[in-house]
Structure formats: structure tokens, C-alpha cells
Design an enzyme around this catalytic site. Structure first.
Site, mmCIF file in Angstrom:
data_model
loop_
_atom_site.group_PDB
_atom_site.id
_atom_site.type_symbol
_atom_site.label_atom_id
_atom_site.label_comp_id
_atom_site.label_asym_id
_atom_site.label_seq_id
_atom_site.Cartn_x
_atom_site.Cartn_y
_atom_site.Cartn_z
ATOM 1 N N GLU A 288 0.828 -1.202 0.000
ATOM 2 C CA GLU A 288 0.000 0.000 0.000
ATOM 3 C C GLU A 288 0.869 1.262 0.000
ATOM 4 O OE1 GLU A 288 -4.223 -0.650 1.852
ATOM 5 O OE2 GLU A 288 -3.118 0.681 3.166
ATOM 6 N N HIS A 309 7.698 -26.738 -0.981
ATOM 7 C CA HIS A 309 7.021 -27.858 -1.640
ATOM 8 C C HIS A 309 5.833 -27.388 -2.468
ATOM 9 C CE1 HIS A 309 9.335 -30.996 0.548
ATOM 10 N NE2 HIS A 309 9.547 -29.953 1.331
ATOM 11 N N LYS A 423 -14.102 0.632 -3.853
ATOM 12 C CA LYS A 423 -15.170 1.058 -2.933
ATOM 13 C C LYS A 423 -16.241 1.823 -3.700
ATOM 14 C CE LYS A 423 -12.315 1.775 1.179
ATOM 15 N NZ LYS A 423 -11.776 2.804 2.053
HETATM 16 O O1 PA5 Z 1 -3.455 1.600 5.757
HETATM 17 C C1 PA5 Z 1 -4.578 2.025 5.669
HETATM 18 O O2 PA5 Z 1 -4.845 3.219 5.899
HETATM 19 C C2 PA5 Z 1 -5.743 1.132 5.306
HETATM 20 O O3 PA5 Z 1 -5.361 -0.166 5.046
HETATM 21 C C3 PA5 Z 1 -6.769 1.107 6.407
HETATM 22 O O4 PA5 Z 1 -6.152 0.637 7.581
HETATM 23 C C4 PA5 Z 1 -7.969 0.236 6.072
HETATM 24 O O5 PA5 Z 1 -8.503 0.624 4.835
HETATM 25 C C5 PA5 Z 1 -9.027 0.365 7.151
HETATM 26 O O6 PA5 Z 1 -9.433 1.703 7.267
HETATM 27 P P1 PA5 Z 1 -10.195 2.209 8.560
HETATM 28 O O7 PA5 Z 1 -9.344 2.014 9.732
HETATM 29 O O8 PA5 Z 1 -10.446 3.662 8.268
HETATM 30 O O9 PA5 Z 1 -11.478 1.430 8.656
#
Ligand code: PA5
Length: 448
Positions: A288, A309, A423
Site C-alpha cells: 500500500e 514444496h 469502494k
Molecule cells: O493503511 C490504511 O490506511 C488502510 O489499510 C486502512 O487501515 C484500512 O482501509 C481500514 O481503514 P479504517 O481504519 O479507516 O477502517
């Protein structure tokens, strides 16, 4: 200090001259976290840098108190969250305790993670496990609006109210969210849930050392003081702009050098199955943070010797675009000695008297050499053992390396604009108000 970056198997792939050639570039990426902060993309999300020492001590004490209460009044804790709001806690529990924590826990509640998918099958299973047990819920969402945890929380909140009544249910719900805004914060204030804060300047995937990770980790009976101490010592150790001797920077530099040499896939590998969820945490952290602007090393993972394996063939002889980062531990959590067998029907007496950890270490050494021969560079991260302190250091090391590596790559390591695309489409397809136009376009595309 525990963690060591061992580059001895890299000599054929990355030379000291290669690293020196990117020294200035690495320093400039590192300085985006300090001196050149003002011009750095994502600089409003640097809070994790000093978090190991600069955290809210009152809240830390409340986390411990809440954990003690949950331990005393609950057989099960349901942790509701997705992405950065769940991976760190789960990874830490499995790393320090066991991937079979729920089967082996003694004196602490079982911990189930919900709201990290939209699978009704998975949720139904957790519901049926909790139904007849005393349970509490820790709902975690920084934004307070993420669909997956919101769906799960709606269900578990209703279950708690039906089981305990409104007042007692409110005492069994712990919400970790934004300090001031978001649906979850509003609901928590209205219902009187105990709340914990995800600091504004700490992004989800960097939040394991905030209440996001710490409350579930403490409920599992893990020493969160030691975890923070490991991270705090790492903070001191890696605050050094002599980038050639700072292992966070060396790791970041090596990753970028390998990437530029065509190694676009990094596999994080461990020989300990309890590391499986740390691999998942690593994949989110690096994936990310770096995967944007059509750039980035793809983070993958494996547990060896299990996956030797399955994936081993590919790693040895498939596309030559991989490198491996192997995390090894000096001491296993426990050991087993292989006994002599009078008949020796399985032919294993040649390792009689040896421990399994010794055999595992030979599997590691044999594999590193074989993969290096197969043109797969191997970076080794050495740790003492799988405990809180080592984990604190490892978390901080990987977070800081990721930030420096992302800046070297030329991306903002702290945003995740790409996550919004699915989303928007999902909301449109579900008929969420405000998405009507997109819904029309998608329907047309799907009907073709
Ligand atoms: O790293 C990030 O910001 C995302 O992976 C969030 O943790 C994830 O989308 C969850 O978001 P939230 O904590 O707002 O529900």
C-alpha cells in the site's frame, strides 16, 4: 540490539559500490522524514516515527486496564477491523504467542478477527462461536466508515445488546477510532463506549503500536511495555543519517537497487509458521505504501520449508524477477530432539540427536545457497527470538525502511488513493445514494 541485516548472500547481485552510488539519494529520502520534512509528500503522516516514545501514556494505562477487564469478563474478544486496523494486532499475537493462539490460550480470551472480509460464511462462524460465550468487542476503524467492519459491528452490537442489555453491552464495546470525527466516534460518544484514539498523523498500516494494535495484543497477554521498548530502542538505533551504516536505509537502498535491476517482486520468507500473519502485515505495509504511479515492488510471501514444496519450484527456476527477504531467528520458541530409532526404517538416524531447529537451520542455509545459484538475491534479517522486544524492533525497522524505500522510489508512501476505486464501484452497485451516475455506467459495462 536484536536485529541484524545480513547481506553476505547478496554479493553477486548488489555490490558495495552499487550502494555507495545511491548513498546521496538514500540520504535525501531519509531526510524527508526529518530535515526536508516540509517538502515531503505525506509529511502529515510521520507520527509513527516517534510513537515508540512519544505516545499518550494515560491512554496506554487505559489500554492495560481495558485489557484486564476483558480478560476477567470475557471468554472471547471479537476484534472488528480491516487492513491496518487488524493485520498488526493479529500478526503480533501469532508472532509472540502462536498461530494456534485460540486453541492454546490459557487465562486469556480467545480472539477472533471479524469485519476483514464480506464473507457471510466467515462471519457466521464467529457469530456461532460467540453466541453462548461471554464476549466483548473491539471495533477499530480510523475513518469510522469502512464498510466491512461496519457491517460486522452492526451485527455484533445487536448480539451484545440482546445478550446483556443496552447498558452492559455498552461496557463490552471498545471503539478505536479518530479522536473527534467519523460515524464510529459519534456512535461511541452517544452510547458511552470506551474509546481509544488512532492519532491523526499515523496511517492505518503504521498504527500497530497505537491502541489499534495494543489493545488486542494486551488482551492476548502479551507484554506491551516490552513491545514498545523494542520499538523505542530501534527508534534510537535507526535515527542516523549515515545511511551506509543505518540498516533501515541499507535495506531501502538494496530494495531499490534490485528493483532497478529488474527484480520487481519481493518475497518475505520465514521458516516459522507463526510468522504467517507478519508476512500479511508486511505485504500491506509495503504494497500500500509503494504500489502507486505504476511503480513499486510487488510484495509476496512464503513460509518455508512448507512452501518449498509448492512455490519452491517457481522460486528456483521460474521468471527471474524475484528477490527474497528471509527473516530468521537464533532461538526457536521451543525445540524437539529427533531420537534414535533402533530399526531406522525411515533412514533418519543420521540426524538422531539433532534438534528440529538445527535441521530447520540447514534447510534455510541450503535454500539460500540454492536460490542464490538460481539468480534469486537473498537479504537476511536476523533476530534473536520471537518475543515482544524483537517484534517491536522488527516493526519499527520495517516501517522506517518502507518509508525511506517509498521516498527513494519517488512515491508518497503514506497515501492509498487506489483503494478507493473498488469502494466507489461497490457503493454504486449496491445503490448507495450519491453514486447513481456511476451505477448506470457500471451496469452497462456488466451487461455486455
Ligand atoms: O493503511 C490504511 O490506511 C488502510 O489499510 C486502512 O487501515 C484500512 O482501509 C481500514 O481503514 P479504517 O481504519 O479507516 O477502517
Amino acid at each position: 540490539m536484536a536485529l541484524k541485516l545480513n547481506c553476505k548472500y547478496l554479493a553477486d547481485f548488489v555490490s558495495e559500490d552499487d550502494i555507495k552510488a545511491v548513498e546521496d539519494e538514500t540520504r535525501s529520502a531519509y531526510n524527508k522524514l526529518y530535515g526536508d520534512k516540509a517538502s515531503a509528500a505525506g509529511n502529515d503522516f510521520h507520527g509513527w516515527l516517534t510513537l515508540p516514545v512519544d505516545y499518550d501514556k494515560d491512554e496506554f494505562a487505559r489500554i492495560k486496564k481495558a485489557a484486564s477487564k476483558i480478560i476477567s469478563d470475557s471468554d472471547v474478544l471479537v476484534v472488528i477491523g480491516i487492513g491496518g486496523s487488524y493485520l498488526g494486532a493479529r500478526a503480533a499475537i501469532e508472532f509472540c504467542k502462536s498461530k494456534n493462539y485460540n486453541l492454546t490460550a490459557k487465562g486469556t480470551p480467545q480472539i477472533f478477527f471479524a469485519g476483514n472480509s464480506l464473507s457471510p460464511t466467515e462471519l457466521s462462524e464467529i457469530i456461532s462461536i460467540c453466541k453462548d460465550k461471554d464476549f466483548s468487542v473491539n471495533v477499530i476503524s480510523k475513518s469510522g466508515t469502512t464498510t466491512e467492519p461496519a457491517v460486522a459491528f452492526r451485527i455484533f452490537r445487536k448480539m451484545l445488546v440482546e445478550k446483556y442489555g443496552e447498558k452492559e453491552a455498552a461496557k463490552r464495546i471498545y471503539a478505536t477510532t479518530d479522536r473527534a470525527k467519523g460515524t464510529l466516534k459519534e456512535l461511541s460518544d452517544r452510547e458511552g463506549y470506551e474509546t481509544f484514539v488512532v492519532p491523526d498523523d499515523v496511517g492505518g498500516r503504521y498504527s500497530v503500536l497505537t491502541a489499534v494494535g495494543l489493545l488486542p495484543i494486551a488482551v492476548a497477554g502479551i507484554d506491551i511495555d516490552r513491545l514498545m521498548l523494542g520499538a523505542a530502542d530501534a527508534m534510537k538505533k535507526y535515527e542516523n543519517d549515515d545511511v551506509l551504516s543505518n540498516d533501515c536505509c541499507r535495506y531501502a537502498a538494496i530494495r531499490n537497487i534490485l528493483y532497478r535491476k529488474g527484480k520487481a517482486f519481493e518475497m518475505m520468507v520465514s521458516y516459522e509458521p507463526d510468522y504467517t500473519m507478519m508476512n500479511e502485515w508486511f505485504k500491506q505495509l509495503f504494497g500500500e505504501s509503494e504500489g502507486k504511479d505504476h511503480k513499486g515492488i510487488f510484495p509476496a510471501s512464503a513460509i518455508y520449508s512448507t512452501d518449498l514444496h509448492s512455490l519452491g519450484q517457481y522460486v528456483q527456476q521460474g521468471e527471474r524477477k524475484l528477490f527474497e527477504t528471509v527473516v530468521v531467528f537464533d532461538k526457536p520458541k521451543c525445540d524437539i530432539t529427533i531420537e534414535e530409532d533402533a530399526e531406522n526404517l525411515d533412514g533418519l538416524n543420521f540426524i538422531a540427536g539433532k534438534t528440529m531447529s538445527y535441521v530447520n537451520s540447514k534447510a534455510f542455509q541450503g535454500t539460500v545457497l540454492a536460490h542464490s545459484d538460481g539468480d534469486v538475491p537473498n537479504i537476511i534479517l536476523e533476530l534473536e527470538t520471537m518475543d515482544e522486544y524483537n517484534l517491536g524492533e522488527l516493526i519499527y525497522f520495517l516501517e522506517k525502511s518502507c518509508a525511506v524505500s517509498g521516498y527513494m522510489l519517488g512515491v508518497n508512501p503514506f497515501n492509498q488513493p487506489g483503494v478507493e476505486s473498488y469502494k466507489k464501484n461497490m457503493f454504486a452497485l449496491l445503490g448507495k445514494p450519491g453514486y447513481e451516475e456511476l451505477a448506470g455506467t457500471l451496469a452497462e459495462r456488466l451487461s455486455k
